[in-house]
Design a protein around this motif. Structure first.
Motif, PDB file in Angstrom:
ATOM      1  N   LYS A  64       0.862  -1.196   0.000  1.00  0.00           N
ATOM      2  CA  LYS A  64       0.000   0.000   0.000  1.00  0.00           C
ATOM      3  C   LYS A  64       0.889   1.233   0.000  1.00  0.00           C
ATOM      4  CE  LYS A  64      -3.541   2.813   0.813  1.00  0.00           C
ATOM      5  NZ  LYS A  64      -4.470   3.155  -0.284  1.00  0.00           N
ATOM      6  N   ARG A  65       0.586   2.140  -0.912  1.00  0.00           N
ATOM      7  CA  ARG A  65       1.333   3.385  -1.007  1.00  0.00           C
ATOM      8  C   ARG A  65       0.403   4.554  -0.704  1.00  0.00           C
ATOM      9  NH1 ARG A  65       3.193   6.262  -6.711  1.00  0.00           N
ATOM     10  NH2 ARG A  65       1.408   7.617  -6.434  1.00  0.00           N
ATOM     11  N   VAL A  66       0.854   5.498   0.095  1.00  0.00           N
ATOM     12  CA  VAL A  66       0.117   6.746   0.301  1.00  0.00           C
ATOM     13  C   VAL A  66       1.089   7.885   0.035  1.00  0.00           C
ATOM     14  CG1 VAL A  66      -0.898   8.254   2.049  1.00  0.00           C
ATOM     15  CG2 VAL A  66      -1.679   5.902   1.849  1.00  0.00           C
ATOM     16  N   GLY A  67       0.662   8.867  -0.733  1.00  0.00           N
ATOM     17  CA  GLY A  67       1.529   9.998  -1.065  1.00  0.00           C
ATOM     18  C   GLY A  67       2.444   9.656  -2.220  1.00  0.00           C
ATOM     19  N   GLY A  68       3.547  10.385  -2.303  1.00  0.00           N
ATOM     20  CA  GLY A  68       4.472  10.182  -3.417  1.00  0.00           C
ATOM     21  C   GLY A  68       3.953  10.805  -4.704  1.00  0.00           C
ATOM     22  N   TRP A  69       3.107  11.802  -4.583  1.00  0.00           N
ATOM     23  CA  TRP A  69       2.510  12.428  -5.766  1.00  0.00           C
ATOM     24  C   TRP A  69       3.306  13.609  -6.281  1.00  0.00           C
ATOM     25  CZ3 TRP A  69      -0.705   9.243  -7.846  1.00  0.00           C
ATOM     26  CH2 TRP A  69      -1.489   8.401  -7.057  1.00  0.00           C
TER      27      TRP A  69
ATOM     28  N   LYS B  23      -1.208  10.933   9.548  1.00  0.00           N
ATOM     29  CA  LYS B  23      -2.421  10.503   8.854  1.00  0.00           C
ATOM     30  C   LYS B  23      -2.086   9.554   7.700  1.00  0.00           C
ATOM     31  CE  LYS B  23      -6.828  12.363   7.403  1.00  0.00           C
ATOM     32  NZ  LYS B  23      -7.616  13.584   7.137  1.00  0.00           N
TER      33      LYS B  23
ATOM     34  N   THR C 144      -3.048   5.537   7.549  1.00  0.00           N
ATOM     35  CA  THR C 144      -3.812   5.020   6.413  1.00  0.00           C
ATOM     36  C   THR C 144      -3.180   3.738   5.873  1.00  0.00           C
ATOM     37  OG1 THR C 144      -4.476   7.275   5.845  1.00  0.00           O
ATOM     38  CG2 THR C 144      -4.783   5.606   4.149  1.00  0.00           C
TER      39      THR C 144
END
Lengths: 314, 314
Positions: free
Chosen positions: B145-150, B245, B249
């Protein structure tokens, strides 16, 4: 009759108005960009010359000129524009008999001419909120106060660029599972024909989108807010709050609490469907009961004409 | 003994490790950038080849390779890197006898190798927070699962870039009179030798500062927060909250509430003086009592070596 020129030099176009001393517009025309910070002084001169050339159709004596230009503020900028005005006077292409006292050459930023055009005189506040944002005011004593206008990296709170960016970030946060669900994900996908919202990376970075392209996505957020999307509504509320705070700061700095004043709202953001203009107006009127929030009476180039005319009547 | 190569290809440097099947590092070296999104595939190949060349000093048989590269995620990226690996095998410059089954070529993004290097195995979470930010996790079932890195426009919440930008914006808001007084105004002026904070426009836009130069200002905000500046502290708190946060997640998405897991914190932001690491750790431990927040045990290139080694033992 006596005649003056008012020039509004912006990033996307240049507007020139030929005005007589009865404040009548005798000629008006548009030409390309004249933001000399980005296109250089030679290209700016060309745009301005071309605008004047179309506005002035028969020989006329010009006794004052006002140039309100985007990105002009520092002493060095003003010197550069003075040289540009000298070039105009030397030009053989214009059907103009120049009779310019140095004191009849007015060089200022585009916020002042937007204020003067918007109100019809030189006292009030302009909240210019398009791709960027700036709040600029001038009181009866001639004192000015600027809040914002720091550009898309350092500021421009409440601008179309910032609304679009907040919308894109919220869509990706929602996609990540960090933010509640929002229609922005589907709306951006549809508008940009993306297979997945992850492809935003392709669009924004690899295609090298710049400020204008991104700012053009603000209506997606605005429409989602108007349709009741909670995340989009929060973004619009934040934008309105930033603009209210910035405007209050200008009012408190140079106007007394009880003086009547007009706040001109100009720029694409105010024309949204999400009632950002109503939210802003309600809050400003509540805080400053003697203020009026209005749309511009005249365009900025007309304001430049009025500022030029002031020099003749001094 | 059997041998593998682990490659960490980042925006600023490329690290290569030659590892044997006892997990021992036999050779290690660094070369220039290998972010092929920005420098192109030819320059990336050159950096990687140069790194391998220095790490491998005598002839060796290589049976597996893992390349963890910044900006690699989509299928098209992976195909490009496969071609690159083929070029490496064709190269006459390397003292390597290649014996690579296709299944022994591992191509992944840099977050996975940072996780595996950081923990020493392939289960856990990495919170990589430097110029950009990404939270990436992998559980015992191999689910990720990845969150961010945009990236800096669309996300990177909590990153050095975002902390610096928030600091600059707060300083200008304070200067405008829209925000309480903050030492950031004087601190930025001193650090950048500005006569006025308004000259930030000159520095950021006219000198064309990019992400890295701006991110390098984050320590100014961090130090102001450490010295008790209220505005700077709020910025650091916001950054910590975003990172908490995002990490929560990831944990909630792929780990059960009661499973022990390690969260690796890597990147420049964690080394600040403002105790952002302590704020983050306290909150994560409070929410997930079985989690541990630690600094990396090994570097990402070592993690790439371990991932290559896994293929030999399958």
């Amino acid at each position: 009759m006596r005649y003056v020129l008012g020039i509004d030099g912006g990033g996307s176009k240049t507007v020139c108005i030929l005005m007589n001393d009865a404040r009548q517009v005798i000629g008006r025309s548009e030409a390309g960009s004249s933001n000399y910070q980005s296109i250089g002084i030679a290209a700016t001169l060309k745009s301005i010359q071309s605008a004047i050339c179309s506005a002035v159709t028969s020989t006329v004596k010009i006794e004052a000129i006002c140039l309100g230009l985007a990105g002009v503020g520092r002493a060095a900028d003003i010197e550069n524009v003075k040289v540009l005005v000298q070039e105009l006077q030397n030009s053989q292409l214009l059907p103009i008999i120049w009779d310019l006292q140095p004191s009849n050459i007015v060089i200022c930023n585009d916020a002042l001419i937007a204020l003067v055009g918007g109100v019809g005189h030189d006292v009030g506040i302009v909240a210019a909120v398009g791709t960027g944002s700036i709040i600029f005011g001038r009181n009866h004593q001639g004192k000015t106060k600027r809040v914002g206008g720091w550009g898309y990296i350092l500021g421009d709170e409440g601008s179309a660029y910032k609304i679009a960016i907040a919308g894109l970030q919220a869509a990706l946060k929602s996609y990540d599972g960090r933010e509640i669900s929002t229609s922005l994900v589907e709306n951006f996908k549809q508008h940009l024909s993306l297979a997945s919202i992850e492809d935003l990376i392709e669009v924004i970075y690899r295609q090298g989108w710049k400020v204008k392209e991104i700012a053009a996505l603000a209506p997606i957020v605005d429409l989602a807010a108007a349709s009741g999307d909670e995340v989009a509504n929060k973004i619009i509320d934040n934008a309105a709050e930033e603009l209210i705070k910035a405007t209050s700061t200008v009012i408190n700095a140079i106007f007394s609490q009880n003086s009547g004043l007009e706040v001109i709202t100009t720029g694409s953001v105010w024309r949204g469907s999400s009632k950002i203009h109503e939210r802003f107006t309600a809050s400003i009127i509540n805080e400053f009961p003697h203020a009026k929030v209005i749309f511009p009476r005249f365009e900025p180039a007309y304001g430049a004409g009025l500022l030029a005319l002031q020099r003749l009547t001094r």
